[in-house]
Design a protein around this motif. Structure first.
Motif, PDB file in Angstrom:
ATOM      1  N   ARG A 191      -3.875  -2.894 -12.241  1.00  0.00           N
ATOM      2  CA  ARG A 191      -5.307  -2.560 -13.337  1.00  0.00           C
ATOM      3  C   ARG A 191      -5.931  -1.810 -12.142  1.00  0.00           C
ATOM      4  O   ARG A 191      -6.528  -0.632 -12.906  1.00  0.00           O
ATOM      5  CB  ARG A 191      -5.732  -4.195 -13.232  1.00  0.00           C
ATOM      6  CG  ARG A 191      -4.959  -4.965 -14.046  1.00  0.00           C
ATOM      7  CD  ARG A 191      -5.689  -6.159 -13.886  1.00  0.00           C
ATOM      8  NE  ARG A 191      -5.281  -7.212 -15.269  1.00  0.00           N
ATOM      9  CZ  ARG A 191      -4.641  -8.188 -14.446  1.00  0.00           C
ATOM     10  NH1 ARG A 191      -4.750  -8.635 -12.960  1.00  0.00           N
ATOM     11  NH2 ARG A 191      -4.739  -9.337 -15.693  1.00  0.00           N
ATOM     12  N   LYS A 192      -6.250  -2.272 -10.513  1.00  0.00           N
ATOM     13  CA  LYS A 192      -6.433  -1.481  -9.784  1.00  0.00           C
ATOM     14  C   LYS A 192      -5.964   0.089 -10.060  1.00  0.00           C
ATOM     15  O   LYS A 192      -6.930   1.047  -9.633  1.00  0.00           O
ATOM     16  CB  LYS A 192      -6.166  -1.250  -8.276  1.00  0.00           C
ATOM     17  CG  LYS A 192      -6.789  -2.567  -7.687  1.00  0.00           C
ATOM     18  CD  LYS A 192      -6.381  -3.557  -6.956  1.00  0.00           C
ATOM     19  CE  LYS A 192      -6.555  -4.426  -6.588  1.00  0.00           C
ATOM     20  NZ  LYS A 192      -7.155  -4.888  -4.966  1.00  0.00           N
ATOM     21  N   ARG A 205       1.229 -11.750 -10.139  1.00  0.00           N
ATOM     22  CA  ARG A 205      -0.221 -11.498 -10.212  1.00  0.00           C
ATOM     23  C   ARG A 205      -0.008 -10.210  -9.400  1.00  0.00           C
ATOM     24  O   ARG A 205      -1.170  -9.589  -9.984  1.00  0.00           O
ATOM     25  CB  ARG A 205      -0.755 -13.385 -10.091  1.00  0.00           C
ATOM     26  CG  ARG A 205      -2.072 -12.985  -9.989  1.00  0.00           C
ATOM     27  CD  ARG A 205      -2.901 -14.441  -9.787  1.00  0.00           C
ATOM     28  NE  ARG A 205      -2.212 -15.687  -9.813  1.00  0.00           N
ATOM     29  CZ  ARG A 205      -1.632 -16.028  -9.524  1.00  0.00           C
ATOM     30  NH1 ARG A 205      -0.966 -16.670  -8.238  1.00  0.00           N
ATOM     31  NH2 ARG A 205      -0.772 -17.281  -9.886  1.00  0.00           N
ATOM     32  N   ASN A 212      -2.728  -7.213 -10.577  1.00  0.00           N
ATOM     33  CA  ASN A 212      -3.157  -6.854 -10.467  1.00  0.00           C
ATOM     34  C   ASN A 212      -3.544  -5.788  -9.693  1.00  0.00           C
ATOM     35  O   ASN A 212      -4.491  -4.697  -9.590  1.00  0.00           O
ATOM     36  CB  ASN A 212      -4.041  -8.078  -8.858  1.00  0.00           C
ATOM     37  CG  ASN A 212      -3.837  -8.769  -9.141  1.00  0.00           C
ATOM     38  OD1 ASN A 212      -4.864  -9.250 -10.052  1.00  0.00           O
ATOM     39  ND2 ASN A 212      -4.279 -10.201  -8.381  1.00  0.00           N
TER      40      ASN A 212
END
Length: 321
Positions: A85-86, A78, A82
């Motif tokens: 994505r950032k 996860r 994340n």
């Protein structure tokens, strides 16, 4: 006979292709087709089982994990998602800022407010601005400095070089280097064409000669701001070569150059001794030979006049007039 021919033909068709199988065939033995087929099937079976075992082992390893270990492994995945994505979001934001900044700099900001001119003595600021294709109010980055440079040097012949630079946030700097006459050609009406050291025409009706004279040259056109054109292209090339050698080596003692054809070229030393150079090959060494000989000649006869024939070899000949 026909049946036997058919049988032999069928045997020829069934003859195996590989060398090993043909040897077995010639000995009256059948190749191990069944064995090979079974071996291929077993290889396929092994590959399939290996893949299934790998899948089962990964499932088993997953099942063997405790709940805390499973949770830890899921958290790592996860976090990676994340982080990715950032990074993508930040990249999109940066690209957007760059795009907006580019658009604003080309439309809203950086309009030229000041044009500074330096180095000019022959032409005043208004004359230069009148010929410059860059105007106030233009965008600093969209202004065409190359075209402006070309137009200044062409329309104002005594501008030898116009160096144009942009200075943030809204200034254009024009640094002028002015030309000096390096060559002159006498017209039939006793006026003179003045040229810079690149043969650009500075004036075509000057009252006085300046610089090194070019004699015996038929002119096709002499437009101020443009390179002079000679009727005989070969002579034009020879004169250009002579002028380049004189310029690069700073032969200040040379007072005149001329060319009759590609194999008959001359420079004149101190208005009194002609160097007969022949072709334009090895011009630099030829002229150096002539200058060295003139230094020795001046010691015995400083006012000597004549023709010095320089072949390019070790020998040269002086014929006094």
């Amino acid at each position: 006979m026909k049946k036997s021919q058919k049988k032999s033909a069928s045997k020829r068709k069934q003859r195996p292709e590989s060398a090993e199988d043909r040897n077995l065939y010639d000995l009256g033995l059948e190749p191990p087709k069944i064995y090979r087929e079974s071996r291929q099937q077993s290889d396929l079976y092994d590959k399939t089982n290996r893949g299934q075992r790998t899948k089962r082992s990964s499932k088993n390893s997953r099942q063997n994990l405790t709940r805390a270990e499973k949770r830890q492994k899921d958290n790592k995945k996860r976090k990676k998602r994340n982080t990715f994505r950032k990074v993508m979001i930040w990249l999109a934001v940066i690209i957007s800022f760059v795009a907006v900044g580019t658009v604003l700099s080309l439309t809203v900001f950086f309009h030229i407010d000041t044009i500074n001119i330096s180095g000019n003595k022959i032409y005043d600021k208004d004359e230069i601005l009148a010929q410059c294709t860059i105007d106030k109010g233009e965008n600093l980055f969209l202004s065409d400095t190359d075209t402006a440079k070309q137009m200044l040097e062409q329309n104002l012949p005594y501008i030898y070089n116009a160096e144009i630079t942009r200075k943030l946030p809204y200034t254009i700097e024009i640094k002028i280097t002015e030309a000096t006459p390096a060559y002159s050609i006498k017209n039939k009406d006793k006026t003179f064409i003045l040229l810079d050291d690149n043969f650009k025409v500075l004036e075509n009706k000057a009252k006085k000669a300046k610089g090194i004279s070019i004699s015996k040259a038929d002119i096709e056109n002499a437009v101020p701001g443009r390179t002079i054109a000679f009727k005989n292209k070969d002579i034009g090339k020879c004169l250009t070569q002579l002028s380049q050698v004189v310029k690069e080596n700073k032969f200040d003692e040379i007072t005149s150059i001329y060319s009759n054809n590609i194999s008959d070229n001359y420079v004149v030393y101190d208005k009194r001794i002609e160097f007969k150079l022949g072709t334009c090959d090895d011009l630099e060494n030829k002229i150096y030979q002539g200058l060295t000989a003139c230094e020795k000649l001046n010691q015995s006869n400083p006012n000597a006049k004549g023709v010095m024939t320089i072949t390019g070899g070790k020998s040269l000949y002086f014929t006094e007039k």
